[in-house]
Design a protein around this motif. Structure first.
Motif, PDB file in Angstrom:
ATOM      1  N   ASP A  77      18.957   3.011  61.742  1.00 13.30           N
ATOM      2  CA  ASP A  77      19.196   2.895  63.194  1.00 13.30           C
ATOM      3  C   ASP A  77      18.106   2.035  63.832  1.00 13.30           C
ATOM      4  O   ASP A  77      18.376   1.191  64.688  1.00 13.30           O
ATOM      5  CB  ASP A  77      19.182   4.285  63.861  1.00 13.30           C
TER       6      ASP A  77
ATOM      7  N   SER B 137      18.572  -1.587  62.960  1.00 17.99           N
ATOM      8  CA  SER B 137      19.712  -2.197  63.634  1.00 17.99           C
ATOM      9  C   SER B 137      19.341  -2.664  65.030  1.00 17.99           C
ATOM     10  O   SER B 137      19.782  -3.705  65.501  1.00 17.99           O
ATOM     11  CB  SER B 137      20.859  -1.196  63.717  1.00 17.99           C
TER      12      SER B 137
ATOM     13  N   ILE C  45      23.308  -2.467  67.916  1.00 15.58           N
ATOM     14  CA  ILE C  45      23.795  -1.656  66.800  1.00 15.58           C
ATOM     15  C   ILE C  45      25.277  -1.956  66.553  1.00 15.58           C
ATOM     16  O   ILE C  45      25.833  -1.614  65.507  1.00 15.58           O
ATOM     17  CB  ILE C  45      23.537  -0.158  67.091  1.00 15.58           C
TER      18      ILE C  45
ATOM     19  N   HIS D 131      27.171   2.209  63.451  1.00  9.78           N
ATOM     20  CA  HIS D 131      27.099   2.953  64.710  1.00  9.78           C
ATOM     21  C   HIS D 131      28.070   4.135  64.713  1.00  9.78           C
ATOM     22  O   HIS D 131      28.887   4.289  63.807  1.00  9.78           O
ATOM     23  CB  HIS D 131      27.386   2.022  65.893  1.00  9.78           C
TER      24      HIS D 131
END
Ligand code: IPM
Ligand code: MG
Length: 352
Positions: A250, A253, A259, A279
């Motif tokens: 995460d 990203s 994301i 996501h």
């Protein structure tokens, strides 16, 4: 011409919109390259709870096991918050990963030069380059270890367990990928505290001896989180246990700007593999036609690669690159020519 059987798990929230957009792109591939893709829509997650009472019906597992590829949107949402832990939509996702033996989760984070302004990092940091491949162990560790909550609700535990074999097979994937990239593996652990991390590190070092060309180093997860935003260019392949990989992917990203751009593939013992955006189901924007379908379209490209359709995969990636270079942007991508989810899918299909 090939005939491929693809299972679509649209899922919840924005899942149906983004998979629809990816299907429009897949249809363009079919047409351009003369293939036949049979699409088999199945239920998983919240939508499966609504229809079957469980997040992962047996018939979904059976369909995935015999498919050539599985494309997933996203699962979950507040509608199912009241479900008991064992019947949450996320259990469907964890269950299908496990049922298909998908132990290797690959999450590439690359930055498109046109989108650097959408990244929260300074330009001089980004100019050093961002091209990280997070290799996350997906069906072991604390996500799958023994767990319990006491009856009085006063305590609960989860357990991080790794066997040498589980570490060995994911480490091999990471080193094999590094050989096709910049030949550097950074293994993430918390070996200063956790015994499972000490085992992880020992096995990674063992596998490293089979890859003399690959540089290997080890980093504690807290430091990895810091280094990733300080200087992402230092990383090539980031090899992570399940939960650390969840968290760091995460973070990685977001460095790329949105994301909404990043796909992932989950591979293992089943021929199909599972391909999904990294996501979630974004229930707050579901049905508004503002979601970014690019991560799902790129996941479809990863699926094409896994089916041996490499030229087709490159065509999809090139089409995404062109649409971005032409200035088309969903709201998460920052300033530009504003488009919605559906239109973005059509633009990519046209570019294919
Ligand atoms: C992901 C997600 C899932 C995970 C959730 C939805 C169970 O966060 O794919 O990264 O933690 O693996
Ligand atoms: Mg996650």
């Amino acid at each position: 011409m090939s005939n491929k059987n693809i299972v679509i798990l649209a899922g919840d929230g924005i899942g149906p919109e983004i998979t629809d957009a990816a299907v429009v792109a897949l249809k363009a591939v079919e047409k351009k390259f003369g293939h036949k893709f049979d699409l088999d829509y199945r239920y998983m997650g919240g939508s499966a709870i609504d229809k079957f009472g469980v997040p992962l019906p047996d018939e979904t597992v059976t369909a995935c096991k015999t498919a050539d590829g599985v494309l997933l949107g996203a699962v979950g949402g507040p509608k199912w918050d009241a479900q008991p832990a064992e019947n949450r939509p996320e259990k469907g996702l964890l269950g299908i990963r496990s049922a298909l033996g998908l132990y290797a989760n690959l999450r590439p984070a690359v930055i498109y030069p046109e989108l650097t302004s959408a990244s929260p990092l300074k330009k001089e940091i980004l100019d050093r380059g961002v091209d990280v491949m997070v290799v996350r162990e997906l069906i072991g560790g604390i996500y799958f270890g023994p767990r319990a909550a006491s009856d009085d609700g006063d305590s609960a535990y989860d357990t991080e367990i790794y066997s040498t074999e589980e570490v060995r097979r994911i480490a091999k994937v990471a080193f094999d990928i590094a050989m096709t990239r910049r030949k550097k593996v950074t293994s993430v652990d918390k070996a200063n505290v956790l015994l499972s991390s000490r085992l992880w590190r020992r096995i990674v070092n063992e596998i490293a001896t089979e890859y003399p060309e690959v540089e290997v180093n080890h980093i504690y997860v807290d430091n990895a989180a810091m280094q990733l935003v300080k200087d992402p260019s230092q990383f090539d392949v980031l090899l992570c246990p399940n939960m650390f990989g969840d968290i760091l992917s995460d973070e990685a990203s977001q460095i790329t700007g949105s994301i909404g751009l990043l796909p992932s593939s989950s591979l293992g013992t089943c021929k199909a593999g599972l391909f999904e955006p990294i996501h979630g189901s974004a229930p707050d924007i579901a049905g508004l036609d503002v979601a970014n379908p690019i991560a799902t379209v790129l996941a479809a490209a990863m699926m094409l690669d896994n089916m041996g359709l490499n030229d087709e995969a490159r065509a999809v990636e090139a089409a995404v690159g062109k649409v971005i270079a032409d200035g088309w942007r969903t709201p998460d991508m920052g300033e530009g020519k504003r488009v919605g989810c559906k239109k973005m899918g059509e633009l990519i299909a046209d570019a294919i």
